[in-house]
Design an enzyme around this catalytic site. Sequence first.
Site, PDB file in Angstrom:
ATOM      1  N   GLY A   1     -14.571  22.860  -4.078  1.00  8.73           N
ATOM      2  CA  GLY A   1     -13.240  22.294  -4.272  1.00  8.73           C
ATOM      3  C   GLY A   1     -13.365  20.872  -4.797  1.00  8.73           C
TER       4      GLY A   1
ATOM      5  CB  THR B   1      -9.815  17.274   2.057  1.00  9.25           C
ATOM      6  OG1 THR B   1      -8.449  17.248   2.483  1.00  9.25           O
ATOM      7  CG2 THR B   1     -10.719  17.284   3.281  1.00  9.25           C
ATOM      8  CB  ILE B   2     -13.440  17.993  -1.781  1.00  8.71           C
ATOM      9  CG1 ILE B   2     -13.382  19.345  -1.068  1.00  8.71           C
ATOM     10  CG2 ILE B   2     -14.753  17.854  -2.546  1.00  8.71           C
ATOM     11  CD1 ILE B   2     -14.501  19.599  -0.077  1.00  8.71           C
TER      12      ILE B   2
ATOM     13  NE  ARG C   1       0.684  -1.408   6.881  1.00  8.39           N
ATOM     14  CZ  ARG C   1       1.244  -1.341   8.099  1.00  8.39           C
ATOM     15  NH1 ARG C   1       2.204  -2.188   8.444  1.00  8.39           N
ATOM     16  NH2 ARG C   1       0.827  -0.445   8.980  1.00  8.39           N
TER      17      ARG C   1
ATOM     18  CB  THR D   1      -0.906   0.026   1.250  1.00  9.06           C
ATOM     19  OG1 THR D   1      -0.113   0.353   2.405  1.00  9.06           O
ATOM     20  CG2 THR D   1      -1.586  -1.316   1.471  1.00  9.06           C
ATOM     21  CB  CYS D   2       0.202   4.862  -0.145  1.00 10.29           C
ATOM     22  SG  CYS D   2      -1.095   5.051   1.100  1.00 10.29           S
TER      23      CYS D   2
ATOM     24  CD  GLN E   1      -5.112  -0.346   1.845  1.00  8.50           C
ATOM     25  OE1 GLN E   1      -4.636  -0.378   2.977  1.00  8.50           O
ATOM     26  NE2 GLN E   1      -5.017   0.724   1.067  1.00  8.50           N
TER      27      GLN E   1
ATOM     28  CD  GLU F   1      -6.392   2.534   7.535  1.00 12.40           C
ATOM     29  OE1 GLU F   1      -7.421   2.480   6.847  1.00 12.40           O
ATOM     30  OE2 GLU F   1      -5.330   1.999   7.208  1.00 12.40           O
ATOM     31  N   PRO F   2     -10.328   1.733   8.836  1.00 11.29           N
ATOM     32  CG  PRO F   2     -12.489   2.199   8.041  1.00 11.29           C
ATOM     33  CD  PRO F   2     -11.299   2.841   8.721  1.00 11.29           C
TER      34      PRO F   2
END
Length: 418
Positions: free
Chosen positions: A189, A193-194, A52, A49-50, A120, A114-115
């Site tokens: 935006g 985040t959006i 690990r 993943t980003c 993943q 975090e779920p």
Amino acid sequence: MTLLALGINHKTAPVALRERVTFSPETLDKALESLLAQPMVQGGVVLSTCNRTELYLSVEEQDNLQEALIRWLCNYHGLNEEDLRKSLYWHQDNDAVSHLMRVASGLDSLVLGEPQILGQVKKAFADSSRGHLNVSELERMFQKSFSVAKRVRTETDIGASAVSVAFAACTLARQIFESLSSVTVLLVGAGETIELVARHLREHHVRKMVIANRTRERAQALAEEVGAEVIALSDIDERLKEADIIISSTASPLPIIGKGMVERALKARRNQPMLLVDIAVPRDVEPEVGKLANAYLYSVDDLQNIIQHNLAQRKAAAVQAESIVEQETSEFMAWLRAQSASETIREYRSQSEQVREELTAKALAALEQGGDAQEIMQDLARKLTNRLIHAPTKSLQQAARDGDDERLHILRNSLGLE
């Protein structure tokens, strides 16, 4: 057979190294084939993943095992071994099992609890199951980690509170509005985040989403994903009256939504309340908006206070989650040890059955030749007894000769003599 977990993550390696060690979906099958071609590797799963990259392996113990696997990883990615060694962690058996359970449960994540990581891990397992797993113990370890992650989610509050700005904004909206299925949301935006906010809102079946952005093209892709309408920033003044919730996050140096704009919208709405969540820095909404009746304005600082409170709750829940992981790890290792004993039991039973078949065949042959049945049966029983107790007898005698009382006690106990 040994279970291993080795890799790097956001805590041990900078992004510059993590991006060089990643495995892309397109190359994963070839990477696994190359990994399984190593003589010591029986089966493997690659999690990339980003944050690990980790290898979960079943291996045969050998000299220089760690060096051989690090060398493979470096050769595959064209890395300097010293650069990787500084950031690499290595877990074996009990620690490997515990590590995977912690990862799947979100206890080792950048955002605690975090779920997304569970999905993943499941995908990594599924991808590796296409002919690369090979070992039942490794498969059982992953299946167990999935059930542990579910138990952590069910029995603790580790995932109950928002700890990201995007999630906190959506949580705030759900707290103020009884149901999002009846509200219209204006998102200002189209950045990361959006994007996260939009996906959260879609999961909660918001009635309508409108995305306002400076460049229509960037917003269009997100709008198609979440089923939203796209408008220009210049259209906000006209469309603001439709929005029950406004969530804004742009890079604008000046406010986009002013006090006068909100006043006009409230008048058109007959003073129905509006929730405005400004998560931009610099701010997108003029602070004076918060003074208007029926306009409820929250800034990024307000959300950070919510996040800090919730993070403290998650940390408390993590203590309970760690206890679950510890308990489940112990149970899995007990199962693993039992599996090892099962193979020994199968071999011992097979050996005993061979003796039985050999001596029974001889006894039947003697009966066919007209021998005395009683004598043949007694001879069979005597020979069977002698053959079966021969090895344990020798072990008892050797332990006695060596003066090894502990071994003698273990042997007597295993033979049911104590």
